[in-house]
Scaffold this active site. Structure first.
Site, PDB file in Angstrom:
ATOM      1  N   PHE A 432      -9.393 -21.889   6.257  1.00 50.15           N
ATOM      2  CA  PHE A 432     -10.310 -20.843   6.719  1.00 50.15           C
ATOM      3  C   PHE A 432     -10.948 -21.198   8.062  1.00 50.15           C
ATOM      4  CE2 PHE A 432     -11.068 -21.757   2.091  1.00 50.15           C
ATOM      5  CZ  PHE A 432      -9.978 -21.031   1.652  1.00 50.15           C
ATOM      6  N   CYS A 433     -10.181 -21.868   8.918  1.00 56.01           N
ATOM      7  CA  CYS A 433     -10.643 -22.274  10.250  1.00 56.01           C
ATOM      8  C   CYS A 433     -11.876 -23.165  10.189  1.00 56.01           C
ATOM      9  CB  CYS A 433     -10.927 -21.054  11.132  1.00 56.01           C
ATOM     10  SG  CYS A 433      -9.484 -20.016  11.407  1.00 56.01           S
TER      11      CYS A 433
END
Length: 805
Positions: A432-433
């Protein structure tokens, strides 16, 4: 009262906070009237982007259709209207964060990332500055590090922990301990040195809510950092100078925006699609006046200057902070739309949205923690629940986890995502970055991360398990319109797909029981696919070559940028029919989009483009193209520019794979045309009949065998008997099985009446009984063992002699 016992139990525990009981419309009414597009979908990625409502969009369209908005950098009436609207939006945003307009300014950006970039490139860094940030931060916050290090500042990631040695009742002591990781610095050449009279400015960044785990940070951190009332452990940069605090509120603001009247952060960043779905491409930097004045921007544009001279080094900026930090003409139509999004949130209230989403997340966490396999082992590992109570007042509406098999090994997160999509459940997987939180919660060391990168792992790929550890996780997150029914469908999906029971110890039904009589198998069909991903044609007999069936997938289409085109991205390729006439030496192609059919000679004289090397599935091919007339025909047939190329050098097409995974035997070297893995794909009529029986009983539908694009169709024996074959003989030719064919979403596409139709079948049904170690198998891949001489042919009707040894 609900007639669903499960929901009754849920309401008994969470009822006061669920569903907006004090609002005019409860959540069931909201879903039924405002989100009809979710009728068949469970949407659980609100941390990625929440959804806009129908009434919100109706109000936006009504507004835009009735109001004339002009460029605000003018003095016309419509421009003044726009200016007033932009001003109202700024005030509404400040009010949302309870920020006084006399103390804070709202600077519009294209989103959270742009707001963070603006801070990074304008912050007064020096060689004495420090950029400190918690491990739980998005890549966009981490990216500020590049500006800091480039200006000679130090950068350090930290963990925030309880300080058990501090009496929290003691005056001026926060009970918080900062644990730094390695201090990072770069070469000092070219960096601004701080003189004795200059102030040193430092920046501390943390998220109000971690987008990986859902951890909500206690916003008292703002005051703790500013006051320096924390203990720092080990070696760290100097704590001298003035500390400024940045809150990444992109995730947290959707349910609990920071109250800037209590927590005087210097900078807060937000994206509005995270709050109410529409519009995208717009966010804001909320900055304290005194802090914003320290930001030094180099670039100027249209409305940000009061005056400039083209041929002299002169310009004068405007005095307003917003005008100074914003670039050019604002997206004023999008800004005008913000009011209608805030209207939705205000009608429900943020406190009610927080209670509602928290009830759903808590219910799901409890249910996942209580799941057990038949042997008593836990199914689920949740992340974020073990963080200190001091640092979090509660968890946000995000649940992040990984799943284990009964033996303790991990299910890959891509397997979970793939099966969820087949069940119309939309969730998110990966890191999720947020690399820091991901590594921290998954227990991945720096050496683990480097090893994974060396193994080829990058963001968004399918390498979900490496060296026995997950490389990411599964995340479900809830929004203001999420319902109990969403959670119920999700949990039932987890149980049915991943939780073992006495009758569900394996997902892959092994081929067949030993038979007491010899079964005879025959070759029923031969299908050739000359152009990769285009339709094939049936033959009664066909010659063999060193790459399989002669001319099978010998051609492919490429985009002008070099991308290999397949039905996954260009489903229109399925309408292109192909026939090879060996006597005439022609490949004939037709398309419903083209009036004339195209004939291409099989001799090399038809190839006029220069030969080039191309890489497909990690294999290098020598290819050659055709004239513009051929490329134009195919470009029109698929509706996008492309070119046709042919595999030119068969002798270079060697595929070697030594993996010995269950269900697949990749222990042979094979000459290939443009196929994914095997020279031949074989499917039995009995297997497709069994699948169709399941589809008819469940969905009253069935599929044609051509959906699976087999080269060889056989008959005889029991369904899936081919799974157990190791070698087989067709006529005089000997073949080796390379194992099962892992199926993808492509088999869910049909081509009827000139239109492309997609569904979740038959892959969803296959997943229920043909799944093993994250793969869904149907049919087997074959390699030709014999060396090919002249006149080696396969013929329909030939007997097949199989071997399982």
């Amino acid at each position: 009262m609900s007639t669903n016992p499960e929901k009754e139990r849920f309401l008994k525990e969470f009822g006061p906070g669920y569903g907006y009981p004090n609002s005019p419309n409860n959540v069931d009414h909201i879903r039924a009237t405002q989100f009809k597009r979710l009728n068949d979908v469970v949407y659980l990625d609100h941390a990625g982007a929440t959804l806009y409502s129908e009434s919100q969009m109706e109000d936006v369209f009504k507004d835009l259709n009735s109001t004339l908005y002009g460029n605000p950098h003018s003095q016309s009436n419509c421009s003044i209207t726009t200016g007033d609207t932009v001003g109202d939006a700024r005030r509404q945003i400040l009010s949302f964060f309870n920020a006084s307009p006399s103390e804070y300014k709202c600077i519009f950006t294209s989103g959270t990332t742009a707001a963070l970039k603006l801070i990074g490139e304008t912050f007064p860094w020096s060689d004495e500055s420090t950029y400190m940030y918690t491990m739980e931060n998005h890549n966009s916050v981490l990216g500020i590090r590049e500006y800091a290090l480039g200006k000679g500042a130090a950068a350090v990631a930290v963990d925030i922990e309880d300080n058990a040695d501090v009496d929290r009742r003691g005056e001026g002591k926060s009970g918080i301990k900062v644990v730094p990781h390695t201090v990072q610095r770069r070469s000092e050449s070219g960096c601004r040195k701080t003189d004795q009279t200059s102030d040193t400015y430092n920046l501390f960044a943390f998220p109000s809510e971690c987008n990986f785990s859902g951890l909500k940070f206690d916003l008292d951190l703002v005051n703790v950092i500013k006051e320096g009332s924390y203990e720092i452990q080990g070696t760290s940069p100097s704590r001298s100078g003035r500390w400024m605090v940045l809150i990444d509120a992109a995730k947290g603001s959707a349910t609990l925006p920071p109250d800037l009247s209590k927590y005087k952060a210097d900078f807060v960043v937000v994206s509005f699609y995270k709050l109410f779905g529409y519009p995208t491409g717009i966010g804001a930097l909320i900055a304290r006046n005194e802090s914003a004045k320290l930001l030094k921007k180099t670039y100027f544009s249209g409305g940000t200057v009061a005056a400039s001279i083209a041929d002299v080094d002169f310009y004068k900026r405007r005095d307003g902070i917003e005008e100074y930090l914003e670039d050019g003409t604002l997206p004023f139509v999008s800004i005008a739309s913000l009011h209608h999004g805030f209207k939705i949130l205000n009608s429900l209230t943020m406190s009610a949205i927080s209670r509602h989403t928290k009830s759903l997340a808590s219910f799901v966490r409890n249910a996942l923690l209580n799941m057990r396999h038949v042997n008593g082992n836990r199914v689920c590992t949740l992340y974020g629940l073990n963080d200190s109570e001091l640092l979090r007042k509660n968890m946000g509406p995000t649940v992040t986890f990984n799943l284990r098999r009964p033996d303790g090994s991990w299910f890959g997160y891509r397997e979970v995502e793939k099966l969820a999509s087949l069940s119309n459940i939309q969730l998110r997987t990966g890191c999720f970055c947020n690399p820091g939180a991901c590594a921290k919660h998954l227990g991945l060391s720096q050496s683990d991360l480097l090893s994974n990168i060396e193994a080829g792992h990058i963001c968004w790929d399918d390498r979900d398990i490496l060296h026995g550890k997950p490389t990411g996780a599964v995340r479900v997150s809830f929004g203001y319109m999420s319902t109990f029914e969403d959670t119920s469908k999700f949990l039932k999906f987890i149980v049915s797909s991943f939780v073992s029971s006495p009758s569900q110890l394996t997902y892959f039904e092994k081929p067949f029981d030993p038979e007491t009589v010899t079964t005879r198998y025959f070759l029923k069909s031969i299908i050739i696919y000359p152009i990769k991903s285009c339709a094939g044609f049936r033959v009664e007999s066909w010659p063999l070559s060193s790459t399989g069936l002669l001319h099978d997938r010998e051609w492919l289409l490429k985009s002008l940028s070099g991308e290999i085109l397949t039905q996954k991205k260009v489903p229109e390729m399925g309408f292109i029919t192909t026939v090879v006439d060996l006597k005439l030496g022609l490949l004939t192609v037709e398309s419903p989009r083209c009036k004339e059919k195209l004939e291409i000679g099989l001799t090399s004289s038809e190839l006029i483009a220069e030969r080039e090397m191309t890489e497909i599935y990690s294999q290098r091919y020598d290819v050659q193209g055709y004239c513009n007339e051929v490329d134009t025909w195919f470009s029109y047939a698929i509706g996008r520019p492309c070119k046709l190329v042919r595999n030119y050098a068969f002798e270079n097409n060697i595929c070697s794979n030594k993996n010995r995974n269950i269900g697949m035997r990749r222990d042979v070297e094979t000459k290939l045309n443009f196929v994914n893995e095997g020279q031949f794909l074989l499917i039995s009529e009995e297997s497709i009949s069994d699948l169709n029986n399941r589809l008819r009983s469940k969905l009253h539908t069935e599929v044609n065998i051509t959906r699976f694009r087999p080269n060889l169709v056989v008959s005889g024996g029991k369904p899936y008997s081919e799974d157990g074959w190791t070698n087989l003989q067709i006529g005089e030719r000997i073949f080796t099985s390379m194992g099962g064919c892992n199926r993808c979403q492509m088999i869910n596409t049909t081509f009827l009446g000139g239109s492309v139709q997609r569904s979740n079948e038959p892959l969803a049904t296959l997943a229920s009984y043909r799944r093993l170690k994250g793969k869904i198998y149907f049919g087997i891949l074959l390699k030709l063992c014999d060396s090919i001489e002249q006149d080696a042919w396969l013929r329909v009707g030939q007997e097949i002699i199989e071997s399982t040894e």
